[in-house]
Scaffold this motif. Structure first.
Motif, PDB file in Angstrom:
ATOM      1  N   ILE A 209      56.354  31.222 -28.752  1.00 26.51           N
ATOM      2  CA  ILE A 209      55.225  30.953 -29.613  1.00 26.51           C
ATOM      3  C   ILE A 209      54.176  29.806 -28.970  1.00 26.51           C
ATOM      4  O   ILE A 209      54.715  28.756 -28.653  1.00 26.51           O
ATOM      5  CB  ILE A 209      55.762  30.286 -31.046  1.00 26.51           C
ATOM      6  CG1 ILE A 209      56.577  31.444 -31.600  1.00 26.51           C
ATOM      7  CG2 ILE A 209      54.696  30.076 -32.172  1.00 26.51           C
ATOM      8  CD1 ILE A 209      57.431  30.737 -32.997  1.00 26.51           C
ATOM      9  N   LEU A 210      53.087  30.520 -29.054  1.00 28.20           N
ATOM     10  CA  LEU A 210      52.150  29.663 -28.319  1.00 28.20           C
ATOM     11  C   LEU A 210      51.152  28.893 -29.690  1.00 28.20           C
ATOM     12  O   LEU A 210      51.148  29.368 -30.735  1.00 28.20           O
ATOM     13  CB  LEU A 210      50.981  30.067 -27.600  1.00 28.20           C
ATOM     14  CG  LEU A 210      51.570  31.134 -26.498  1.00 28.20           C
ATOM     15  CD1 LEU A 210      50.380  32.058 -25.791  1.00 28.20           C
ATOM     16  CD2 LEU A 210      52.382  30.740 -25.556  1.00 28.20           C
ATOM     17  N   VAL A 211      50.872  27.598 -29.381  1.00 25.81           N
ATOM     18  CA  VAL A 211      50.088  26.763 -30.261  1.00 25.81           C
ATOM     19  C   VAL A 211      48.591  26.942 -30.105  1.00 25.81           C
ATOM     20  O   VAL A 211      47.798  26.332 -29.287  1.00 25.81           O
ATOM     21  CB  VAL A 211      50.363  25.136 -30.342  1.00 25.81           C
ATOM     22  CG1 VAL A 211      49.659  24.495 -31.177  1.00 25.81           C
ATOM     23  CG2 VAL A 211      52.046  25.158 -30.330  1.00 25.81           C
ATOM     24  N   GLY A 212      48.146  28.004 -30.481  1.00 30.59           N
ATOM     25  CA  GLY A 212      46.588  28.544 -30.422  1.00 30.59           C
ATOM     26  C   GLY A 212      45.567  27.795 -31.179  1.00 30.59           C
ATOM     27  O   GLY A 212      45.918  26.987 -32.286  1.00 30.59           O
ATOM     28  N   PRO A 216      49.545  29.821 -34.931  1.00 33.61           N
ATOM     29  CA  PRO A 216      50.685  30.525 -33.991  1.00 33.61           C
ATOM     30  C   PRO A 216      50.264  31.959 -33.132  1.00 33.61           C
ATOM     31  O   PRO A 216      49.805  32.614 -34.197  1.00 33.61           O
ATOM     32  CB  PRO A 216      51.823  30.563 -34.613  1.00 33.61           C
ATOM     33  CG  PRO A 216      51.578  29.646 -36.167  1.00 33.61           C
ATOM     34  CD  PRO A 216      50.052  29.949 -36.354  1.00 33.61           C
ATOM     35  N   VAL A 217      50.592  31.890 -32.171  1.00 29.77           N
ATOM     36  CA  VAL A 217      50.405  33.243 -31.210  1.00 29.77           C
ATOM     37  C   VAL A 217      51.981  33.663 -30.963  1.00 29.77           C
ATOM     38  O   VAL A 217      52.614  33.096 -30.118  1.00 29.77           O
ATOM     39  CB  VAL A 217      49.573  33.214 -30.225  1.00 29.77           C
ATOM     40  CG1 VAL A 217      49.427  34.416 -29.476  1.00 29.77           C
ATOM     41  CG2 VAL A 217      48.223  32.665 -30.744  1.00 29.77           C
ATOM     42  N   PHE A 218      52.606  34.989 -31.243  1.00 28.61           N
ATOM     43  CA  PHE A 218      53.651  35.340 -30.939  1.00 28.61           C
ATOM     44  C   PHE A 218      53.571  36.306 -29.631  1.00 28.61           C
ATOM     45  O   PHE A 218      52.619  37.126 -29.598  1.00 28.61           O
ATOM     46  CB  PHE A 218      54.377  36.132 -31.980  1.00 28.61           C
ATOM     47  CG  PHE A 218      54.547  35.308 -33.295  1.00 28.61           C
ATOM     48  CD1 PHE A 218      55.364  34.387 -33.443  1.00 28.61           C
ATOM     49  CD2 PHE A 218      53.475  35.383 -34.379  1.00 28.61           C
ATOM     50  CE1 PHE A 218      55.442  33.622 -34.632  1.00 28.61           C
ATOM     51  CE2 PHE A 218      53.587  34.981 -35.344  1.00 28.61           C
ATOM     52  CZ  PHE A 218      54.417  33.822 -35.556  1.00 28.61           C
ATOM     53  N   ILE A 219      54.548  35.980 -28.520  1.00 27.36           N
ATOM     54  CA  ILE A 219      54.378  36.665 -27.451  1.00 27.36           C
ATOM     55  C   ILE A 219      56.113  37.296 -27.156  1.00 27.36           C
ATOM     56  O   ILE A 219      56.736  37.017 -27.903  1.00 27.36           O
ATOM     57  CB  ILE A 219      54.028  35.945 -26.106  1.00 27.36           C
ATOM     58  CG1 ILE A 219      54.925  34.794 -26.028  1.00 27.36           C
ATOM     59  CG2 ILE A 219      52.730  35.489 -26.433  1.00 27.36           C
ATOM     60  CD1 ILE A 219      54.551  33.935 -24.833  1.00 27.36           C
ATOM     61  N   ASP A 220      56.092  38.010 -26.034  1.00 26.22           N
ATOM     62  CA  ASP A 220      57.600  38.560 -25.401  1.00 26.22           C
ATOM     63  C   ASP A 220      58.307  39.166 -26.772  1.00 26.22           C
ATOM     64  O   ASP A 220      59.480  38.768 -26.886  1.00 26.22           O
ATOM     65  CB  ASP A 220      58.424  37.195 -25.092  1.00 26.22           C
ATOM     66  CG  ASP A 220      57.832  36.957 -23.701  1.00 26.22           C
ATOM     67  OD1 ASP A 220      56.849  37.511 -23.123  1.00 26.22           O
ATOM     68  OD2 ASP A 220      58.108  35.684 -23.223  1.00 26.22           O
ATOM     69  N   ALA A 221      57.844  40.208 -27.144  1.00 21.31           N
ATOM     70  CA  ALA A 221      58.575  40.882 -28.396  1.00 21.31           C
ATOM     71  C   ALA A 221      59.351  42.236 -27.601  1.00 21.31           C
ATOM     72  O   ALA A 221      59.574  43.141 -27.976  1.00 21.31           O
ATOM     73  CB  ALA A 221      57.681  41.667 -29.240  1.00 21.31           C
ATOM     74  N   GLU A 222      60.214  41.913 -26.487  1.00 23.15           N
ATOM     75  CA  GLU A 222      60.881  43.083 -25.903  1.00 23.15           C
ATOM     76  C   GLU A 222      62.075  43.258 -26.684  1.00 23.15           C
ATOM     77  O   GLU A 222      62.807  44.169 -26.081  1.00 23.15           O
ATOM     78  CB  GLU A 222      61.569  42.174 -24.571  1.00 23.15           C
ATOM     79  CG  GLU A 222      60.291  41.775 -23.499  1.00 23.15           C
ATOM     80  CD  GLU A 222      61.096  41.618 -22.312  1.00 23.15           C
ATOM     81  OE1 GLU A 222      62.358  41.742 -21.824  1.00 23.15           O
ATOM     82  OE2 GLU A 222      60.113  41.003 -21.358  1.00 23.15           O
TER      83      GLU A 222
END
Length: 339
Positions: A209-212, A216-222
């Motif tokens: 989770i990035l503090v944009g 919040p910005v969610f990444i890495d949904a593998e």
């Protein structure tokens, strides 16, 4: 000091060309990024100066245990990004392409100076309850959007993948480490696998989770999976409990974030009774807590045996007497750590 760019792996160059992001006769340089255990991730500078991010899924994850997972998960991460962008447009990086033959996925580059990782912020004691609440709201928004579109389930036939990279290394492996808890842990595996409501990220962790600038910005949904949304809620809340042992001076603030995230998320639950989902999350949470010391993916910052025993003490008690409310887990943990 600017990073020194390097020649990129051939598979990534091939993937960029196949996605139409690089001309057939062109080359690109990049910078390998640290932090991930399941993929090689690079910042890429294209010939025209544009920066993008590319990742390539690994068959064997970079952990001590022998943990393998199909590289096809890259396909489902791309699909999750597309669906999440429909539900909450500013909550994910823009998907630029995906190439299955090379196992590569390209997305918008989000500069770290403007998008710090939430895990790093929490490590330093910056526990913002308002941000935590927004994490809960946005995950609920994504879950709600997908639940209203059940035909999306056909795009995520990932039961075996989710078992391989979530249920087995976390709950099944932990049951092997604690044979006397095999029954409740196995029951959690079975219930989670059988619950099918919506699109699940599967790795809602502060490291993803990035503090944009816009939240919040969610990444890495593998681990993307059509299944039980309670998994995402419990998985994220688990990290807020564990951070109390990483940065003890901020323990009270982490628990406030726990409450804010849970409350905001449950307020957005529309596809089932919120109390029913909360029961599943609350009873799953102790299993995930124990897994982070005795499963295949222990958190790297818990090295003290006394801290590990604290986790075991609370998690074991709650697995033997499953809670039906998240506040019960929060209270038990607060009593253990004196927060």
């Amino acid at each position: 000091m600017p990073a020194v760019l390097q020649a990129m792996p051939p598979e990534m160059i091939e993937g960029l060309r196949a996605m139409g992001l690089l001309a057939p006769d062109a080359m690109a340089e990049g910078e390998p990024l640290s932090g991930g255990v399941s993929s090689d991730i690079w910042r890429v500078v294209l010939p025209d100066g544009r920066e993008i991010c590319i990742k390539r899924a690994l068959a064997k994850l970079k952990v001590a245990a022998d943990w393998r997972a199909p590289v096809i998960r890259n396909r489902y991460e791309a699909r999750w990004l597309a669906r999440a962008a429909e539900a909450a447009p500013c909550s994910v990086p823009r998907l630029l392409g995906q190439h299955e033959a090379t196992g590569t996925l390209a997305m918008e580059w989000l500069p770290p100076a403007e998008h710090p990782v939430w895990k790093a912020r929490l490590r330093d004691g910056h526990a913002d309850a308002g941000f935590a609440a927004e994490v809960g709201r946005r995950i609920a928004r994504i879950h709600s959007h997908a639940a209203r579109n059940p035909t999306l389930s056909a795009d995520f036939p990932t039961d075996q993948l989710f078992h391989a990279i979530r249920l087995e290394p976390y709950l099944v492996a932990t049951a092997r480490a604690h044979p006397d808890l095999a029954a409740p842990l196995t029951a959690l595996v079975a219930r989670t696998a059988a619950t099918k409501f919506t699109l699940v990220h599967g790795d809602v962790s502060p490291k993803n989770i990035l503090v944009g600038p816009r939240g919040p910005v969610f990444i890495d949904a593998e681990c993307a999976w059509w299944g039980d949304p309670a998994f995402d809620l419990a998985f994220c809340l688990n990290h807020l409990l564990l951070k109390c042992l990483w940065t003890p001076r901020a323990a009270g603030a982490y628990l406030t974030c726990f409450e804010a995230l849970a409350t905001a998320y449950l307020a957005g639950v529309q596809w089932e009774a919120p109390a029913t989902l909360e029961f599943r999350a609350a009873s799953l949470l102790p299993g995930l807590l124990l897994a982070r010391v005795d499963g295949k993916s222990p958190v790297e910052y818990l090295t003290d045996d006394a801290d590990k025993d604290r986790v075991r003490r609370v998690a074991r008690a709650l697995l033997l007497a499953p809670p039906d409310r998240l506040r019960t887990v929060r209270a038990a943990w607060g009593d253990e750590i004196g927060a």
